[in-house]
Motif scaffolding. Structure first.
Motif, PDB file in Angstrom:
ATOM      1  N   ILE A 162      18.850  21.765  12.238  1.00  0.00           N
ATOM      2  CA  ILE A 162      20.011  21.693  12.904  1.00  0.00           C
ATOM      3  C   ILE A 162      20.021  21.093  14.331  1.00  0.00           C
ATOM      4  O   ILE A 162      20.643  20.197  14.905  1.00  0.00           O
ATOM      5  CB  ILE A 162      20.724  23.113  12.847  1.00  0.00           C
ATOM      6  N   ALA A 163      18.887  21.423  14.776  1.00  0.00           N
ATOM      7  CA  ALA A 163      18.507  21.127  16.334  1.00  0.00           C
ATOM      8  C   ALA A 163      18.475  19.762  16.625  1.00  0.00           C
ATOM      9  O   ALA A 163      18.751  19.023  17.397  1.00  0.00           O
ATOM     10  CB  ALA A 163      17.162  21.865  16.874  1.00  0.00           C
ATOM     11  N   GLN A 164      17.878  18.896  15.363  1.00  0.00           N
ATOM     12  CA  GLN A 164      17.571  17.607  15.556  1.00  0.00           C
ATOM     13  C   GLN A 164      18.997  16.645  15.832  1.00  0.00           C
ATOM     14  O   GLN A 164      18.859  16.056  16.913  1.00  0.00           O
ATOM     15  CB  GLN A 164      16.726  17.168  14.372  1.00  0.00           C
ATOM     16  N   PRO A 165      19.964  16.830  15.232  1.00  0.00           N
ATOM     17  CA  PRO A 165      21.101  15.838  15.462  1.00  0.00           C
ATOM     18  C   PRO A 165      21.897  16.325  16.711  1.00  0.00           C
ATOM     19  O   PRO A 165      22.415  15.613  17.303  1.00  0.00           O
ATOM     20  CB  PRO A 165      21.899  16.014  14.246  1.00  0.00           C
ATOM     21  N   VAL A 166      21.626  17.866  16.813  1.00  0.00           N
ATOM     22  CA  VAL A 166      22.249  18.122  18.241  1.00  0.00           C
ATOM     23  C   VAL A 166      21.630  17.489  19.475  1.00  0.00           C
ATOM     24  O   VAL A 166      22.180  17.265  20.335  1.00  0.00           O
ATOM     25  CB  VAL A 166      22.300  19.829  18.102  1.00  0.00           C
TER      26      VAL A 166
ATOM     27  N   ALA B 264      25.359  13.894  13.293  1.00  0.00           N
ATOM     28  CA  ALA B 264      24.976  13.500  11.783  1.00  0.00           C
ATOM     29  C   ALA B 264      24.722  14.985  11.182  1.00  0.00           C
ATOM     30  O   ALA B 264      24.091  15.953  11.664  1.00  0.00           O
ATOM     31  CB  ALA B 264      23.788  12.431  11.709  1.00  0.00           C
ATOM     32  N   GLU B 265      24.845  15.006   9.694  1.00  0.00           N
ATOM     33  CA  GLU B 265      24.491  16.109   9.062  1.00  0.00           C
ATOM     34  C   GLU B 265      22.968  16.321   9.116  1.00  0.00           C
ATOM     35  O   GLU B 265      22.186  15.462   8.855  1.00  0.00           O
ATOM     36  CB  GLU B 265      25.334  16.237   7.605  1.00  0.00           C
ATOM     37  N   PRO B 266      22.666  17.578   9.273  1.00  0.00           N
ATOM     38  CA  PRO B 266      21.153  17.642   9.193  1.00  0.00           C
ATOM     39  C   PRO B 266      20.435  17.530   7.899  1.00  0.00           C
ATOM     40  O   PRO B 266      20.923  17.303   6.787  1.00  0.00           O
ATOM     41  CB  PRO B 266      21.112  19.198   9.325  1.00  0.00           C
TER      42      PRO B 266
ATOM     43  N   GLU C 181      19.937  14.869  19.576  1.00  0.00           N
ATOM     44  CA  GLU C 181      20.298  13.741  19.605  1.00  0.00           C
ATOM     45  C   GLU C 181      21.834  13.328  20.360  1.00  0.00           C
ATOM     46  O   GLU C 181      21.804  12.245  20.982  1.00  0.00           O
ATOM     47  CB  GLU C 181      20.295  12.837  18.057  1.00  0.00           C
ATOM     48  N   ARG C 182      22.753  14.214  20.010  1.00  0.00           N
ATOM     49  CA  ARG C 182      24.180  13.816  20.584  1.00  0.00           C
ATOM     50  C   ARG C 182      24.140  14.191  21.877  1.00  0.00           C
ATOM     51  O   ARG C 182      24.646  13.516  22.931  1.00  0.00           O
ATOM     52  CB  ARG C 182      24.895  14.860  19.830  1.00  0.00           C
ATOM     53  N   LEU C 183      23.190  15.345  22.327  1.00  0.00           N
ATOM     54  CA  LEU C 183      23.269  15.804  23.840  1.00  0.00           C
ATOM     55  C   LEU C 183      22.306  14.622  24.574  1.00  0.00           C
ATOM     56  O   LEU C 183      22.276  14.973  25.862  1.00  0.00           O
ATOM     57  CB  LEU C 183      22.529  16.978  23.634  1.00  0.00           C
ATOM     58  N   GLY C 184      21.704  13.605  23.806  1.00  0.00           N
ATOM     59  CA  GLY C 184      20.803  12.847  24.561  1.00  0.00           C
ATOM     60  C   GLY C 184      19.635  13.396  25.128  1.00  0.00           C
ATOM     61  O   GLY C 184      19.033  12.758  25.989  1.00  0.00           O
ATOM     62  N   ALA C 185      19.120  14.237  24.475  1.00  0.00           N
ATOM     63  CA  ALA C 185      17.646  14.931  24.876  1.00  0.00           C
ATOM     64  C   ALA C 185      16.475  14.169  24.309  1.00  0.00           C
ATOM     65  O   ALA C 185      16.600  13.401  23.399  1.00  0.00           O
ATOM     66  CB  ALA C 185      17.552  16.502  24.358  1.00  0.00           C
TER      67      ALA C 185
ATOM     68  N   LEU D  45      24.081  24.081  25.691  1.00  0.00           N
ATOM     69  CA  LEU D  45      24.194  24.532  24.198  1.00  0.00           C
ATOM     70  C   LEU D  45      24.137  25.889  24.113  1.00  0.00           C
ATOM     71  O   LEU D  45      23.430  26.739  24.891  1.00  0.00           O
ATOM     72  CB  LEU D  45      23.208  24.118  23.400  1.00  0.00           C
ATOM     73  N   VAL D  46      25.301  26.507  23.305  1.00  0.00           N
ATOM     74  CA  VAL D  46      25.312  28.065  22.981  1.00  0.00           C
ATOM     75  C   VAL D  46      25.215  28.024  21.354  1.00  0.00           C
ATOM     76  O   VAL D  46      25.772  27.382  20.780  1.00  0.00           O
ATOM     77  CB  VAL D  46      26.656  28.533  23.315  1.00  0.00           C
ATOM     78  N   VAL D  47      24.208  28.767  20.912  1.00  0.00           N
ATOM     79  CA  VAL D  47      24.001  29.082  19.487  1.00  0.00           C
ATOM     80  C   VAL D  47      24.266  30.606  19.157  1.00  0.00           C
ATOM     81  O   VAL D  47      24.070  31.559  20.310  1.00  0.00           O
ATOM     82  CB  VAL D  47      22.637  28.448  19.187  1.00  0.00           C
ATOM     83  N   GLY D  48      24.420  30.950  17.915  1.00  0.00           N
ATOM     84  CA  GLY D  48      24.518  32.432  17.555  1.00  0.00           C
ATOM     85  C   GLY D  48      24.891  32.518  16.322  1.00  0.00           C
ATOM     86  O   GLY D  48      25.730  31.742  15.641  1.00  0.00           O
TER      87      GLY D  48
END
Length: 364
Positions: A354-358, A167-169, A360-364, A64-67
């Motif tokens: 924001i991190a939560q659904p991200v 999913a939307e946060p 979940e999608r990454l399978g973390a 993941l890249v954030v910024g």
């Protein structure tokens, strides 16, 4: 995760607090902000790149890249100059996403960014025929107050993914309590139940005299949150002005003799200037000069209501709490540099949401 335009690390703080992510480094042009990022997330400083992102070429592989690139070229408070070079920094963001082999990215900016040509170009880059052809994007308009920050701060968040949508946060708070959502966190809540604030004396003096070695040079700090509970020395005329302004009021509440000469002919607009906050609401958006009441609605909310009148702007510590930082976060730089870091930060509670659904999608 890799944090670009990392500032003091608001995005990294929120993503790490969510529990699924490890930060592998940050990229930041401002030296003091880079030192703050390193002091919190990279004690050796080896994984914090300080300088123009165009020179950041040793890109690690990440999920993941954030910024959040600088917003001044888009902000309603700026000149909104379409030729501002900062408007093009999203291109460097795209380059790093591509070079990192990331599966997802999170791009944060001011609300107005969604109405710009650069916004559309970024979305085009993450799509068929673009530089990130395997990605598709989703756009969210999010208010930090809806996620537990004591601040009404609306931002455009673009999530790009090569592995499917998120999913939307999910909001956790609302202006009025609703099923599954608490009431917005007010300044009273944040200051009374937060990591410091009101019981400490406010000092009109400099920050402690100490520094840290950061990448071969000294930077003031690192300072704990309680050490940022400092204010300015105001002149008597300013204190008299502030004393006239009740919660929710602004410069328009001043009698003519207390108006600045330049304001007397400007009877409309700038309704937040010299404004006092309200105890039982979140703050307005914290900006980089929150310590100057003449720059916005930044006067402390205490006016009467059974307590001593407080005629000053928010302290650096209070502004950091309004952004959602707690006592774990330490700060490097001068008072002005730290104020800029606080005002430019992504609120950690918003980042965590924001991190939560991200994750979940990454399978973390």
């Amino acid at each position: 995760m890799l944090d670009l335009f990392a500032g003091c690390g608001g995005l990294t703080r929120g993503f790490i607090d969510q529990g699924s992510f490890d930060g592998v480094g940050g990229v930041e042009l401002d030296r003091a902000a880079a030192a703050t990022y390193a002091a919190n997330f990279d004690p050796t400083g080896l994984h914090t790149y300080t300088g123009d992102i165009a020179g950041f070429t040793n890109v690690p592989s990440v999920d993941l890249v954030v910024g959040g690139p600088p917003c001044q070229g888009f902000s309603a408070l700026g000149k909104r100059d379409p030729t501002d070079v900062r408007n093009q920094l999203w291109r460097q963001f795209v380059r790093v996403v591509r070079d990192s082999d990331a599966r997802m990215f999170v791009f944060e900016n001011v609300d107005r960014f969604a109405k710009t040509l650069e916004f559309q170009r970024l979305r085009d880059a993450a799509g068929e025929g673009g530089e990130l052809a395997d990605f598709r994007t989703q756009v969210f308009r999010l208010n930090a107050a809806d996620y537990g920050a004591p601040q009404k701060r609306v931002r455009t968040v673009i999530v790009g993914s090569s592995i499917g949508p998120i999913a939307e946060p999910a909001p956790t708070h609302a202006r009025r309590p609703a099923e599954g959502r608490d009431r917005w966190v007010s300044l009273r809540d944040a200051f009374a139940g937060g990591p410091l604030v009101l019981e400490l004396p406010v000092r009109a003096e400099r920050l402690p005299d100490r520094s840290v070695d950061f990448q071969g040079g000294e930077v003031p700090g690192a300072f704990e949150l309680r050490e940022l509970h400092v204010t300015r020395n105001y002149d008597l005329k300013s204190l008299i002005r502030y004393a006239h302004i009740q919660p929710g009021q602004s410069r328009f509440a001043l009698p003519d003799e207390l108006q600045y000469p330049c304001w007397r002919k400007h009877t409309k607009g700038a309704g937040d200037v010299l404004g006092r906050l309200r105890w039982d609401e979140p703050a307005v958006t914290i900006r980089t000069e929150f310590f100057k009441p003449e720059k916005g609605r930044f006067l402390h909310p205490q006016w009467e209501n059974g307590g001593e009148q407080i005629n000053r702007a928010l302290t650096h510590a209070e502004a950091a709490v309004v952004q959602g930082f707690d006592a774990r976060h330490v700060w490097c730089g001068t008072k002005t540099e730290i104020a800029r870091q606080i005002g430019n930060a992504v609120p950690p509670p918003l980042a965590r949401a924001i991190a939560q659904p991200v994750a979940e999608r990454l399978g973390a």
